[in-house]
Every structure is written in C-alpha cells, then in structure tokens.
Write an enzyme that holds these catalytic residues in place. Structure first.
Site, PDB file in Angstrom:
ATOM      1  N   CYS A  89       0.816  -1.228   0.000  1.00 47.52           N
ATOM      2  CA  CYS A  89       0.000   0.000   0.000  1.00 47.52           C
ATOM      3  C   CYS A  89       0.845   1.271   0.000  1.00 47.52           C
ATOM      4  CB  CYS A  89      -0.941   0.007   1.199  1.00 47.52           C
ATOM      5  SG  CYS A  89      -2.186  -1.288   1.138  1.00 47.52           S
ATOM      6  N   GLN A 159      -4.818  -8.837   6.068  1.00 48.93           N
ATOM      7  CA  GLN A 159      -5.022  -7.490   6.575  1.00 48.93           C
ATOM      8  C   GLN A 159      -6.227  -7.432   7.516  1.00 48.93           C
ATOM      9  OE1 GLN A 159      -6.026  -4.772   3.409  1.00 48.93           O
ATOM     10  NE2 GLN A 159      -6.974  -6.382   2.189  1.00 48.93           N
ATOM     11  N   ARG A 214     -20.062   9.102   1.382  1.00 50.79           N
ATOM     12  CA  ARG A 214     -21.494   8.815   1.416  1.00 50.79           C
ATOM     13  C   ARG A 214     -22.224   9.828   2.307  1.00 50.79           C
ATOM     14  NH1 ARG A 214     -19.023   3.609   1.378  1.00 50.79           N
ATOM     15  NH2 ARG A 214     -19.842   2.273  -0.293  1.00 50.79           N
ATOM     16  N   SER A 240     -11.103   0.660   4.289  1.00 44.76           N
ATOM     17  CA  SER A 240     -10.920   1.497   3.102  1.00 44.76           C
ATOM     18  C   SER A 240     -11.677   0.905   1.929  1.00 44.76           C
ATOM     19  CB  SER A 240      -9.429   1.614   2.762  1.00 44.76           C
ATOM     20  OG  SER A 240      -8.856   0.332   2.596  1.00 44.76           O
ATOM     21  N   HIS A 341      -9.052   4.020  -1.465  1.00 47.01           N
ATOM     22  CA  HIS A 341      -7.642   3.631  -1.344  1.00 47.01           C
ATOM     23  C   HIS A 341      -7.203   2.897  -2.612  1.00 47.01           C
ATOM     24  CE1 HIS A 341      -3.943   2.012   0.028  1.00 47.01           C
ATOM     25  NE2 HIS A 341      -4.394   1.030   0.806  1.00 47.01           N
ATOM     26  N   CYS A 371       0.238   2.124   6.730  1.00 45.43           N
ATOM     27  CA  CYS A 371       0.566   0.717   6.947  1.00 45.43           C
ATOM     28  C   CYS A 371       0.709   0.021   5.606  1.00 45.43           C
ATOM     29  CB  CYS A 371      -0.505   0.048   7.795  1.00 45.43           C
ATOM     30  SG  CYS A 371      -2.180   0.183   7.145  1.00 45.43           S
ATOM     31  N   GLY A 373       1.704  -4.000   3.567  1.00 42.27           N
ATOM     32  CA  GLY A 373       1.843  -5.438   3.658  1.00 42.27           C
ATOM     33  C   GLY A 373       3.233  -5.846   4.121  1.00 42.27           C
TER      34      GLY A 373
END
Length: 385
Positions: A89, A159, A214, A240, A341, A371, A373
């Site tokens: 990420c 995750q 939203r 996300s 994301h 953060c 992986g």
C-alpha cells in the site's frame, strides 16, 4: 547538503469500485496525471530523468512497467525512462522516497514520483490468488515457504486479521471505530463542499470529484453490518474502499529549480521506513512515526497536519493512542474509509492532499505515514515553503 523540493502535485478523482473510472486502462489513468503534472509545473518533460511509479498486482493491464507505459501513453518524450515499485500500500510513497533520494544524492535533478491502480479492473491480490481462496487466509504468496512457517507458523497472513489484532490489543471498540468512520465521511464531504480538493484534482471526463464519500451513511446503518470475520469487530464500513485512481508529484533539485524557473512548494524534510510484526501487519506506522520524530528531533506537537492512511479504522485509532497526536490535525479532509484507497496511487495521493492542505492552512510541517503489507510503514515529513 542538497535539498529535494516538491514542485507540483496532482491526482485524479478517486473512483468507486465499478464506478466512473472502472473501465479506464491504468496506463491512461497514469498518463492523465502525468500530462497535468508537466503542464502545471512548466518543466520541460525532456528534462525529467526518471518516472518512479507505485503499483500492486502488476498483471494484465498493469503489467509491463506501468510507469513507463503511462509516460508513453501521455505522449511524453521517449527518452525518459520509468520504473515501477511495489511496497504494497505504500508503493507510491516509496516512489516519492526513491525520487527524493535520487535528488538528495545529487545523481538526478528532476524526477517524477507517482502511482496508479485500477482495482475494478485488477482486483486486489489477483496476482497471488489461487483458485477461489481469498488472498492471505490459507493461501497466497507465503504458502509453501518452509522458512516463513518456521518463523511465523500457520497464523493467517491477512489485513483483516491484522486489523482485528490491533483492535483487540489497543482495546478499540466497534462503536469507537464507527464514530471514527462516520467522521471520515463528514470531513471528506465538508472538504468537497468547500472546494478544498479543487486545486489538486484533475477531473477525468465526467468524473469531476471523488466518488466514495457517502452523504447518507449513519451510525445506525454501520451498526447493522455484519463483521468481515466471524466474531470480529471489523465491517466494510470500517475499512478502506476498493478504488481506482492515479497521482503524481514532481521532485526537483535546487539546480533544476534555477534552470527551469520552477517554484518549489515544499522541502522534503525526512524520509524513512520501518518494519515490525508481519502478522499484525498494520501497526507499523506507530514505531515508524516514533523513529522519524527521533531522527528529526521534532515532536508530534511540531507537526501541523498528518495524513495516515485509513486502511482500517483501528490503524488510525491505535496510532492516535500511541502518539498522542491531536485528532483535529489528522486526516482533516477525511481518509480512505470515505475517499477510497487506490493501493499503488494512495501514497502520492495523500502527499498531494497534505501539501495542498498545508498551503491552505499555513502550516509548516506535514507528516505522512501508512501501513503496508509485510508489517511495514513509510514516514515522510515535508516543510511547506
């Protein structure tokens, strides 16, 4: 000591899963921000010495060095090379680090950093998924490694599992996470309504602004959702969003600024990356932030604004508990829970927002972390000029 300056920063709107950008080839998403970056900066594209892009799941339309493909798809000079990097990420945040490090070393003077991801077209984990098994539960890139099993056993590498571990370790309730998620949507909608993103976003066709936030969400709607894992606290509302998009920055040396008549907007003050437990995975921003502050001699109170990726609500809430940061300075325009994301693009997307918000508010230092992986986290600190 040489300096590395951020001259320009742009991003596409972030498209929702199967939304307005879903059918756009990733190279064309990347090309869109690259053209805008060069036009807005006024720099000579032929003077760019490298294009460093972040991208995950580099298969299908994202294969074949998407950095190079995007540059060429933009109609920009063929003599400029490109390279694609994967730090999960944090890939495009790492792209920024590589670009800035090239400038700070004196080996290059003008480098593009950015990233692209079309998650609608290439689902997350597509390159590693086996049959129909979700990535990171019992299969995936770790399966079959004797060394990995000897060190970490058969614990899930996921995750979702990592986010649940964080919520448990730091005592974060589902209700607290839902309050945070609702706040992310409200902050994002306020930013959109006030035009805070207008300068950084380059509309793509009919997609003028981020599709994720939203207006109709509520605590009641969130409370009705089922957990992602049996017996867990996490729901889709606390995670996300699957997204599509691209972003890019132009990094320049002092010499390039002079030669090309560029206007630097921020100085790269600090770059670092740290790792920790790959099973808990998502808590690495905590030690990474502590490391960065120790290296720079800054305190969390010196940081005017923070962008920390909202991969899951407990990631940010645990980080806030450990750092003591003022929540009113963190993700002030919402985060990935509301805005999305797009994996490989998120790093430079967050930096683009951080730079523009520092300019809007007059802040001095901005810190970005996320953060990644494998239990990793990059930290970038910039100083607005």
């Amino acid at each position: 000591m040489p300096e590395a300056y951020i001259v320009e920063a742009v991003r596409t709107p972030v498209g929702r899963r199967k939304g307005g950008l879903a059918a756009v080839h990733p190279a064309d998403l990347g090309a869109h921000v690259l053209r805008a970056l060069m036009e807005r900066s006024g720099a000579d594209p032929a003077a760019v010495e490298d294009v460093v892009f972040g991208c995950l799941d580099t298969v299908g339309p994202q294969a074949g060095d998407i950095a190079r493909t995007s540059w060429l798809a933009a109609g920009l000079p063929e003599e400029v090379p490109g390279v694609t990097v994967d730090r999960q990420c944090g890939s495009s945040q790492q792209a920024l680090h590589f670009a800035a490090q090239a400038v700070l070393s004196g080996t290059q003077d003008l480098v593009v950093a950015g990233g692209v991801q079309n998650m609608s077209m290439v689902p997350i984990g597509f390159a590693s998924r086996q049959a129909s098994e979700p990535l990171g539960l019992t299969e995936g890139p770790f399966a079959g490694s004797e060394g990995w099993r000897a060190r970490y056993g058969d614990r899930p590498v996921s995750q979702f599992y990592g986010a649940e571990l964080i919520a448990e370790k730091w005592g974060i309730t589902r209700e607290a996470m839902e309050e945070f998620a609702l706040g992310s949507h409200r902050r994002a909608l306020r930013a959109m309504d006030e035009g805070r993103f207008d300068r950084e976003v380059v509309p793509f066709g009919d997609v003028r602004m981020d599709e994720g936030p939203r207006r109709d969400t509520s605590l009641e709607k969130m409370a009705a959702l089922k957990p992602l894992m049996e017996g867990g606290r996490l729901t889709a509302a606390l995670s996300s969003q699957v997204s599509d998009g691209a972003s890019a920055l132009l990094v320049a040396s002092e010499q390039a600024v002079r030669e090309h008549g560029l206007t630097p907007r921020a100085r790269v003050h600090h770059l670092s990356v740290r790792g920790e437990d790959p099973i808990r995975m998502l808590s690495a921003p905590i030690p990474a932030t502590a490391h960065a502050l120790k290296k720079t001699g800054l305190t969390i109170g010196d940081i005017g604004l923070v962008e920390i990726n909202e991969a899951f609500a407990p990631v940010v809430l645990a980080w806030l508990k450990e750092t003591g940061a003022d929540p009113d300075r963190v993700n002030v325009n919402g985060g990935a829970i509301a805005l999305g994301h797009p994996l490989g693009a998120t790093g430079t997307k967050l930096m683009t927002t951080l730079l523009h918000e520092l300019e809007r508010t007059g802040g001095r230092y901005g810190l970005q972390t996320m953060c990644e992986g494998g239990g990793q986290a990059n930290v970038t600190i910039i100083e607005r000029l």
